[in-house]
Enzyme design. Structure first.
Site, short mmCIF file in Angstrom:
data_model
loop_
_atom_site.label_atom_id
_atom_site.label_comp_id
_atom_site.label_asym_id
_atom_site.label_seq_id
_atom_site.Cartn_x
_atom_site.Cartn_y
_atom_site.Cartn_z
CG ASP A 150 -6.86 10.10 5.80
OD1 ASP A 150 -6.33 10.02 6.93
OD2 ASP A 150 -7.07 9.09 5.09
CG HIS A 175 -16.11 8.63 12.39
ND1 HIS A 175 -15.06 8.47 13.27
CD2 HIS A 175 -17.16 7.97 12.92
CE1 HIS A 175 -15.47 7.73 14.31
NE2 HIS A 175 -16.74 7.41 14.11
C1 BV8 Z 1 -22.82 8.23 18.26
C2 BV8 Z 1 -15.16 13.64 13.01
C3 BV8 Z 1 -25.08 7.50 18.55
C4 BV8 Z 1 -14.46 13.92 11.76
C5 BV8 Z 1 -15.03 12.06 14.78
C6 BV8 Z 1 -19.77 8.87 26.92
C7 BV8 Z 1 -19.16 7.64 26.94
C8 BV8 Z 1 -18.98 6.90 25.78
C9 BV8 Z 1 -19.44 7.40 24.55
C10 BV8 Z 1 -20.03 8.63 24.53
C11 BV8 Z 1 -20.20 9.37 25.70
N1 BV8 Z 1 -20.81 10.52 25.37
C12 BV8 Z 1 -21.04 10.55 24.04
C13 BV8 Z 1 -20.57 9.38 23.50
C14 BV8 Z 1 -20.63 8.97 22.08
C15 BV8 Z 1 -19.49 9.61 21.32
C16 BV8 Z 1 -18.16 9.18 21.90
O1 BV8 Z 1 -17.68 8.10 21.63
N2 BV8 Z 1 -17.56 10.05 22.73
C17 BV8 Z 1 -16.33 9.64 23.41
C18 BV8 Z 1 -15.13 10.33 22.77
C19 BV8 Z 1 -16.48 10.01 24.87
N3 BV8 Z 1 -19.60 9.10 19.97
C20 BV8 Z 1 -20.39 9.73 19.08
O2 BV8 Z 1 -20.96 10.77 19.30
C21 BV8 Z 1 -20.59 9.01 17.76
N4 BV8 Z 1 -21.98 8.93 17.47
O3 BV8 Z 1 -22.46 7.63 19.26
O4 BV8 Z 1 -24.12 8.28 17.80
C22 BV8 Z 1 -25.31 6.23 17.85
C23 BV8 Z 1 -24.43 5.18 18.05
C24 BV8 Z 1 -24.68 3.96 17.43
C25 BV8 Z 1 -25.79 3.81 16.62
C26 BV8 Z 1 -26.67 4.88 16.41
C27 BV8 Z 1 -26.42 6.09 17.02
C28 BV8 Z 1 -19.93 9.78 16.63
C29 BV8 Z 1 -18.44 9.72 16.77
C30 BV8 Z 1 -17.77 10.38 15.56
C31 BV8 Z 1 -17.08 11.61 15.99
N5 BV8 Z 1 -16.31 12.17 14.89
N6 BV8 Z 1 -14.42 12.66 13.79
C32 BV8 Z 1 -13.11 14.47 12.09
O5 BV8 Z 1 -13.04 15.63 12.51
O6 BV8 Z 1 -12.16 13.72 11.90
S1 BV8 Z 1 -14.18 11.11 15.88
C33 BV8 Z 1 -12.49 11.17 15.67
O7 BV8 Z 1 -11.99 10.18 16.57
C34 BV8 Z 1 -11.97 10.75 14.31
O8 BV8 Z 1 -12.93 10.18 13.45
C35 BV8 Z 1 -10.95 9.67 14.71
O9 BV8 Z 1 -10.65 8.81 13.70
C36 BV8 Z 1 -11.70 9.04 15.80
C37 BV8 Z 1 -11.07 8.03 16.67
O10 BV8 Z 1 -9.84 8.54 17.14
P1 BV8 Z 1 -8.53 7.73 16.74
O11 BV8 Z 1 -8.51 7.59 15.27
O12 BV8 Z 1 -8.49 6.47 17.52
O13 BV8 Z 1 -7.39 8.73 17.15
P2 BV8 Z 1 -6.63 8.81 18.55
O14 BV8 Z 1 -5.75 10.02 18.50
O15 BV8 Z 1 -7.62 8.67 19.65
O16 BV8 Z 1 -5.70 7.50 18.57
C38 BV8 Z 1 -4.65 7.37 17.65
C39 BV8 Z 1 -4.01 6.01 17.88
O17 BV8 Z 1 -2.99 5.82 16.90
C40 BV8 Z 1 -3.36 5.89 19.25
O18 BV8 Z 1 -3.71 4.66 19.83
C41 BV8 Z 1 -1.85 5.92 18.92
O19 BV8 Z 1 -1.10 5.08 19.80
C42 BV8 Z 1 -1.83 5.34 17.53
N7 BV8 Z 1 -0.70 5.77 16.71
C43 BV8 Z 1 -0.12 7.00 16.67
N8 BV8 Z 1 0.89 7.00 15.77
C44 BV8 Z 1 0.93 5.74 15.23
C45 BV8 Z 1 -0.07 4.97 15.82
N9 BV8 Z 1 -0.27 3.66 15.52
C46 BV8 Z 1 0.54 3.13 14.59
N10 BV8 Z 1 1.53 3.81 13.97
C47 BV8 Z 1 1.75 5.12 14.26
N11 BV8 Z 1 2.75 5.77 13.64
#
Ligand code: BV8
Length: 237
Positions: free
Chosen positions: A91, A106
């Protein structure tokens, strides 16, 4: 003076009305991430993926920055050369709140990427197979300029350099689930930085942080920024 790196996630935008991803009822509870946030999903069904981002882009045009976004802009205004804001969010609420030294690791939902000429353009309307690239006039080759799973996040070199030089790392509104952003706290900590988690509730990685504050971002982020600016946060500043 501190060198500050801030990482934000969808939780900082939650109180502006944008769903998070992994909370109850979040985006990944409504959509299969493999269908809408991977290159494979886009290749399988581009129309569905384009509509997923069109729906989010339309929503993002109806929301406004909240007090947490404003507090981070205030912190940067007070120390313009010492604050780098890295967001996982697509956003535009940080820039609308006034943050300037900002990296969208991202990508951005308000940018479109022409996979024919590789030019990225500002984009506020819906994207479709008929959308024409402003740079090369090609059609049928536009995608949202967001980083999908399996793709490399943007500007990792400057982010890692800043983390290595940081004296203070602040993680706000992110579950710390997604790699490589999830490793930033470890890198900053190894560089000797104080590390702070500001989140609604403790994340699974909370123990990695030297300081944690829990509550809604619109309450705890302004409070933390004011404490820091008034010299009340421990350690170097
Ligand atoms: C990469 C796209 C290689 C746009 C997104 C196995 C194990 C580990 C890792 C991997 C695996 N298999 C694959 C991977 C890598 C993978 C990954 O991490 N997978 C995980 C999920 C298993 N990652 C990738 O593929 C990345 N690329 O690794 O490339 C590389 C690496 C390094 C160097 C060279 C090459 C690419 C990742 C990008 C994916 N795209 N978004 C879109 O559609 O938005 S990710 C998506 O998740 C968003 O970007 C988002 O921002 C991001 C993270 O999520 P959060 O923001 O944390 O959201 P979430 O809901 O999880 O949490 C919200 C938090 O807010 C909570 O804690 C909650 O308590 C809190 N909250 C809620 N309300 C409030 C609050 N806090 C305060 N106040 C409130 N009111």
């Amino acid at each position: 003076m501190d060198r500050i790196v801030i990482l934000t996630g969808s939780g900082i935008s939650a109180e502006s009305g944008i769903s998070t991803f992994r909370d109850k009822g979040g985006i990944w509870a409504q959509y299969d991430v493999r269908d809408v946030a991977t290159p494979e999903g886009f290749a399988r069904n581009p129309a569905m993926v384009l509509e997923f981002y069109n729906m989010r882009r339309r929503l993002h045009q109806t929301v406004a920055p909240n007090a947490a976004h404003a507090a981070l802009a205030k912190l940067e205004a007070a120390h313009p050369s010492e604050v780098l804001l890295v967001t996982q969010n697509v956003d535009a609420l940080h820039e609308r709140a006034g943050s300037r030294n900002l990296i969208h690791m991202h990508g951005e939902v308000f940018k479109a990427w022409c996979t024919s000429c590789d030019v990225r353009s500002d984009w506020v309307d819906d994207l479709s197979a008929e959308s024409q690239c402003p740079a090369c006039s090609g059609t049928g080759r536009m995608r949202p300029d967001v980083v999908w799973f399996g793709e490399t996040p943007y500007q990792l070199d400057p982010i890692i350099a800043a983390l290595r030089a940081a004296t203070l790392f602040i993680s706000i509104g992110t579950s710390g689930t997604v790699y490589p952003a999830s490793q930033f706290v470890d890198l900053a900590g190894r560089s000797g930085a104080r590390t702070v988690e500001l989140n609604l509730e403790p994340t699974s990685g909370a123990a990695k942080f030297s300081h944690t504050r829990h509550g809604p971002a619109t309450e705890i982020v302004p409070a933390f920024v004011d404490e820091f600016l008034n010299g009340g946060f421990p350690g170097r500043s």
